[in-house]
Design an enzyme around this catalytic site. Structure first.
Site, mmCIF file in Angstrom:
data_model
loop_
_atom_site.group_PDB
_atom_site.id
_atom_site.type_symbol
_atom_site.label_atom_id
_atom_site.label_comp_id
_atom_site.label_asym_id
_atom_site.label_seq_id
_atom_site.Cartn_x
_atom_site.Cartn_y
_atom_site.Cartn_z
ATOM 1 N N GLU A 213 0.810 -1.240 -0.050
ATOM 2 C CA GLU A 213 -0.100 -0.094 0.140
ATOM 3 C C GLU A 213 1.047 1.209 0.070
ATOM 4 O OE1 GLU A 213 -3.207 0.303 -0.054
ATOM 5 O OE2 GLU A 213 -3.944 -1.851 0.068
ATOM 6 N N CYS A 247 -2.028 9.356 2.589
ATOM 7 C CA CYS A 247 -1.650 8.888 1.167
ATOM 8 C C CYS A 247 -2.543 9.266 0.004
ATOM 9 C CB CYS A 247 -1.532 7.437 1.390
ATOM 10 S SG CYS A 247 -3.044 6.669 1.957
#
Ligand code: NAD
Length: 458
Positions: A213, A247
């Site tokens: 991720e 993110c």
């Protein structure tokens, strides 16, 4: 700061526990998930304090983005785990009419979950919950940069989760390098693309499957058909939550000069409403995690022209909500992921320019399109590649747990959230139970030699 135990010792303990079958019964997994839920309920205040200490996160933001997010996740697991663990029965073809087909949901074994510092509880404990639900033993590695949160996690996990099966391992790159020398059955990593490559290489040594991720520069495209009051709020919220250290935060905006002018005007008004005239005094605006990150982001402030913000207080690691205009695609701020409260605007003439701009760069983790023109929205969706998209909003797509969340290309591989997390930590083991009766044998006997032209089908 490292655990006294060597990774070998921890892994050997976890492997023995896994091999003993302790994590297999669903009742055991449910109990551990309930314990994790209790960890949240009983330590909410401590967690909020740790987040405030590491990131100046506001109470509200901590509750919504960290605590409630994970509590909902745990409740979803508890509501569905009995169904999820059951073997699946796939459709049969005519050849298998007499047989039984099953797909068993097998845990991988001993898995490693490495977290990032920006959402230190959510990004570690959400995948961990899925790994537990799937029946794995887990080593949890929090990020050393969220010092208070990492310390709290290390203190709480052994009190709530069975230490035979779930172990915390703290430390930074040195300790993680040591950890990565060992063999795991799965590695789930959240962090930067550069460290993601290190993890991927280490995993390849043992052919260990991974979920990565990662991050990237998530673009926003806005045209002149939208309600700018709404668009600005949704974009600025996504950008300035956690001081831009998210993110999937909008990294930069692509729009015309005309839209830019209005965007800046409305942004100025909205930011004053949210954070007052001096955002450094607002309890709702965060700080940068470390001095090194602060230094890296302040370098961007000399790119283009500061339209809003541009103020810093180094002793607090404070960077005000900043919007840059007159930015060139070759400027430093447009090269790497910003991961801070600086929002550059790059001017383009039309949608096709935007598509070309996005496609010339690494595949982003998220992409945002603000438009009322359905045809344009579809053109952008169909002609670009990214982890996930929100139309007319930012970040919110990852709160929908029926949507898989993950990157593509440089922004990562694999996905999770909701049932996808359970599936990530599950090996789908196929099983064919063959019929041993006369008819079944007769139907399949064309596979045996000696062959001739009539023996062509099984
Ligand atoms: P990072 O890659 O620096 O660190 C992540 C983890 O890797 C930490 O636990 C750290 O201890 C470890 N690590 C650091 N250097 C290492 C090395 N040389 N060898 C082995 N392990 C090492 O990332 P970060 O600064 O914690 O997080 C920021 C990045 O993470 C951004 O790129 C952001 O976009 C990304 N991110 C992605 C997601 C997502 O869900 N896709 C979520 C949050 C953050």
């Amino acid at each position: 700061m490292s655990e006294t135990k060597h990774p070998k010792e921890i892994i050997s303990l976890l492997r023995n526990s896994f091999d003993s079958g302790k994590t297999k019964p669903v009742e055991y997994r449910i109990q551990q998930i309930k314990n994790l839920r209790r960890l949240y309920v009983e330590n909410q205040e401590k967690m909020i304090q740790a987040l405030a200490s590491d990131l100046h996160k506001s109470r509200q933001e901590s509750i919504v983005m960290e605590l409630q997010f994970n509590m909902y996740d745990l409740d979803n697991i508890l509501a569905n785990i009995i169904e999820w663990v059951k073997p699946e029965t796939p459709q049969k073809t005519i050849v298998n009419l007499l047989d039984k087909l099953s797909i068993y949901n097998d845990p991988y074994g001993v898995v490693l979950v490495i977290g990032a510092w920006n959402y230190p509880f959510q990004l570690l404990l959400s995948p961990v919950a899925g790994a537990i639900a799937a029946g794995n033993c887990v080593i949890l590695k929090p990020s050393e940069l969220a010092v208070a949160c990492s310390k709290l996690i290390a203190e709480l996990i052994p009190k709530y989760l069975d230490p035979d099966c779930y172990q915390i391992y703290t430390g930074g790159p040195k300790e993680t390098t040591l950890l990565l020398k060992e063999k795991f059955d799965y590695i789930f990593f959240t962090g930067s693309p550069s460290v993601g490559k290190i993890i991927h290489k280490a995993a390849a040594e043992n052919l260990t499957p991974v979920t990565l991720e990662l991050g990237g520069k998530s673009p926003v495209y806005i045209d002149n058909s939208v309600d700018l009051e709404i668009a600005v709020k949704r974009i600025l919220w996504g950008k300035f939550t956690n001081a831009g250290q998210t993110c999937v935060a909008p990294d930069y905006i692509l729009c015309s000069k005309e839209v830019e002018r209005k965007f800046v005007e409305v942004s100025d008004k909205v930011l004053k409403q949210w954070y007052g005239d001096d955002p450094s005094k607002s309890p709702d605006f965060g700080r940068i995690i470390t001095d090194a990150h602060f230094q890296r982001i302040t370098k961007f402030l000399s790119n283009g022209t500061v339209a809003i913000g541009g103020k810093t207080i180094s002793s607090e690691r404070y960077i005000s909500p900043t919007i840059l205009i007159d930015v060139n695609p070759s400027d430093l701020v447009m090269l790497d992921e910003i991961f801070g409260p600086v929002l550059p605007i790059v001017n383009i003439n039309n949608l096709y320019d935007a598509i070309n701009f996005i496609n010339k760069r690494d595949k982003p983790l998220a992409m945002y399109v603000f438009s009322r023109r359905k045809k344009d929205i579809n053109l952008l969706i169909q002609n670009t590649s990214c982890g996930g998209i929100a139309v007319n909003d930012t970040i919110m797509h990852l709160t929908v747990d029926t949507l898989p969340f993950g990157g593509v290309g440089n922004s990562g591989m694999g996905n999770y959230h909701g049932k996808y997390t359970f599936d990530t930590f599950t090996h789908k083991k196929s099983c064919l139970y063959k019929d041993m009766g006369y008819i079944g044998e007769k139907l399949g006997e064309s596979r045996y030699p000696p062959f001739n032209d009539t023996k062509i089908a099984f």
